[in-house]
Write an enzyme that holds these catalytic residues in place. Structure first.
Site, PDB file in Angstrom:
ATOM      1  N   SER A  60       0.862  -1.177   0.000  1.00 52.75           N
ATOM      2  CA  SER A  60       0.000   0.000   0.000  1.00 52.75           C
ATOM      3  C   SER A  60       0.898   1.225   0.000  1.00 52.75           C
ATOM      4  O   SER A  60       2.024   1.169   0.503  1.00 52.75           O
ATOM      5  CB  SER A  60      -0.868   0.041   1.251  1.00 52.75           C
ATOM      6  OG  SER A  60      -1.521   1.300   1.359  1.00 52.75           O
ATOM      7  N   TYR A  81      -2.338  -1.093  10.271  1.00 49.95           N
ATOM      8  CA  TYR A  81      -2.421  -1.325   8.820  1.00 49.95           C
ATOM      9  C   TYR A  81      -1.136  -0.863   8.133  1.00 49.95           C
ATOM     10  O   TYR A  81      -0.542  -1.605   7.335  1.00 49.95           O
ATOM     11  CB  TYR A  81      -3.631  -0.572   8.262  1.00 49.95           C
ATOM     12  CG  TYR A  81      -3.819  -0.709   6.768  1.00 49.95           C
ATOM     13  CD1 TYR A  81      -4.367  -1.855   6.216  1.00 49.95           C
ATOM     14  CD2 TYR A  81      -3.459   0.329   5.900  1.00 49.95           C
ATOM     15  CE1 TYR A  81      -4.548  -1.984   4.850  1.00 49.95           C
ATOM     16  CE2 TYR A  81      -3.636   0.215   4.537  1.00 49.95           C
ATOM     17  CZ  TYR A  81      -4.184  -0.938   4.015  1.00 49.95           C
ATOM     18  OH  TYR A  81      -4.345  -1.052   2.653  1.00 49.95           O
TER      19      TYR A  81
END
Lengths: 250, 258
Positions: free
Chosen positions: B140, B153
């Protein structure tokens, strides 16, 4: 035909990576214009337009884009591939070296993008050829390394300033088998040993081919990459994924 | 998707996609199918009714080693080998570290990191000797720079990035390429959840859009376009890299309201 009806300009397309990109684009349906400092190469496919241009010269570049506008209307893809490499440290570099290298690698990219912007269609894609050397230094290539860092920085600026109408990305090739790579090996004490050592450092087990870079350029030129902008995409056979201190080679 | 994009370059290839029933996973499965691959969506969630019948489904819990072994046995029996693995299963927890319980921390690492490890570990033997194997992990842009309130995350995605380079380094000599794609803001249920309790969602979404040089969110098909390229032979020299696809968001310094 991923580039059907598109007009593409590839600078420095006489040989090597630029030539592979030009041929790939043509195979995908694009009208390709290729430029270089010399006369038209005798083996250039007849469907390609050749323009003799030194990208370091803003006047010549303005003439090139006036020609493109007159002949083709809009430009959809610009590949800033023209580049020179000088195998010297800063201590060895003279002012003529600076003029030549920064003229082509830095000013040339600036000249071409500035002149291209008014001629580019909405949704157009600019693909700059950066280098892994613009992010991590190759020894003895000081100005080259710095010029590629310039290309990386300009890539981001163009993406940020001229999106969403125009996308701009850079490809960072690793060692690609071209005349430029040969001249880098030629300055080694033992060129063959240097080549074998360099090869052992590539997890892909081979050096890159110009076609490997042309594949990436095609993706970035096409609408498949319509959300990709402002990025540096490295294609180097895994070279820079591993530490430069490679314990397997001691 | 216009047909001119489809080249059939995955003809004869077997592709397994974890999280294959999710927003981005589905788009990848459908693109691979269109490119001629035999596709398995491996997901804990059931197969959506909207998904093409030609896409096989295997119920897979990425956190379970038993499930990874069962998936490998299934692939072995059905196809004999695997050419493409996409580790797309992932979750997001919208919390700072103080708000995050140890159980939540362990859960997100189990899915996002351990899941990538386990599925790759047990499918690698089926990818070996295919000469064209490609693993695509989901990193990401949050693995490079932080979004507020996404601490665990962000940490899992940083771990996936490092794992990607390590796997590329270890398996490259066998002809297995490993890359990660690093999406920015993609219009999926995960993004809706991120905006969940932020008041005037539409004006917030517009504001976020305007910060992007491309002035839009990514779509699952944008992600599938890049995964598709990395899966095939055009990317045969691309390995060990983190491919940011974020509409230019991370190319700029944080935007001041001047």
């Amino acid at each position: 035909m991923r580039l059907a009806y598109k007009v593409a300009l590839v600078t420095g397309g006489r040989q090597g990576i630029g030539r592979a990109i030009a041929e790939r684009f043509m195979a995908e349906g694009a009208q390709v214009i290729v430029c270089g400092r010399g006369v038209r190469p005798s083996d250039l496919p007849t469907q390609m337009i050749w323009q003799q241009v030194d990208v370091a010269d803003a006047k010549q570049v303005a003439g090139l884009f006036a020609f493109i506008q007159a002949e083709c209307g809009k430009l959809h893809v610009l590949v800033n591939n023209a580049g020179v490499q000088i195998e010297k440290t800063i201590a060895e570099t003279n002012d003529d070296d600076w003029q030549l290298l920064m003229g082509v690698n830095a000013r040339g990219v600036f000249n071409c993008i500035r002149a291209a912007l008014p001629v580019m269609a909405t949704g157009a894609s600019i693909v700059n050829i950066g280098s892994i050397s613009g992010t991590t230094a190759d020894p003895g290539l000081a100005l080259y390394n710095a010029s590629k860092a310039f290309v990386h920085g300009l890539t981001r600026s163009v993406a940020v300033d001229h999106g969403p109408h125009i996308r701009c990305n850079a490809i960072c090739p690793g060692w690609i088998m071209t005349g430029m790579a040969d001249s880098a090996f030629a300055v080694a004490k033992h060129p063959d040993a240097a080549k074998a050592d360099a090869l052992a450092r590539h997890v892909a087990g081979r050096f890159g081919e110009p076609e490997d870079i042309a594949n990436m350029a095609l993706w970035l030129a096409s609408d498949e990459s319509s959300f990709a902008t402002g990025q540096l995409f490295t294609v180097d056979g895994g070279l820079t994924a591993a530490s430069p201190l490679n314990p397997n080679l001691f | 998707m216009s047909n001119s994009r489809i080249t059939g370059h995955l003809e004869g290839r077997v592709a397994i996609i974890t999280g294959g029933c999710g927003g981005i996973g589905q788009a990848i499965c459908e693109r691979f199918l269109a490119e001629g691959a035999q596709v398995v969506a491996a997901d804990l969630a059931p197969k959506p009714e909207t998904m093409a019948a030609d896409i096989a489904y295997f119920q897979h819990d990425v956190t379970s080693e038993g499930s990874a072994i069962a998936l490998a046995e299934f692939a072995q029996q059905q196809f004999g080998k695997v050419h493409v693995l996409v580790n797309a299963a992932g979750i997001e927890i919208e919390k700072t570290i103080e708000e995050t319980s140890l159980d939540e921390w362990n859960k997100i690492f189990a899915i996002n990191v351990t899941g990538t490890f386990l599925t790759s570990k047990h499918l690698l033997p089926l990818m070996r000797d295919t000469q064209v194997a490609s693993i695509i992990n989901f990193g990401s842009y949050d693995g490079f720079i932080a979004d507020p309130g996404l601490a665990a995350y962000c940490a899992t995605k940083g771990a996936v990035h490092a794992l990607t380079k390590a796997m590329a380094c270890d398996y490259g000599p066998e002809g297995i390429r490993v890359n990660a794609i690093c999406p920015g803001y993609v219009d999926t249920p995960m993004l809706q959840s991120f905006f969940g309790d932020s008041g005037d969602i539409e004006s917030l979404k517009q504001e976020v859009r305007n910060v992007h040089p491309m002035r839009r969110y990514g779509t699952p098909s944008d992600m599938a376009n890049l995964v598709n390229w990395l899966a095939g032979d055009e990317a045969r020299y691309a390995t060990g890299q983190l491919w940011v696809l974020d509409g230019g968001l991370s190319a700029q310094v944080q935007q001041m309201r001047l």
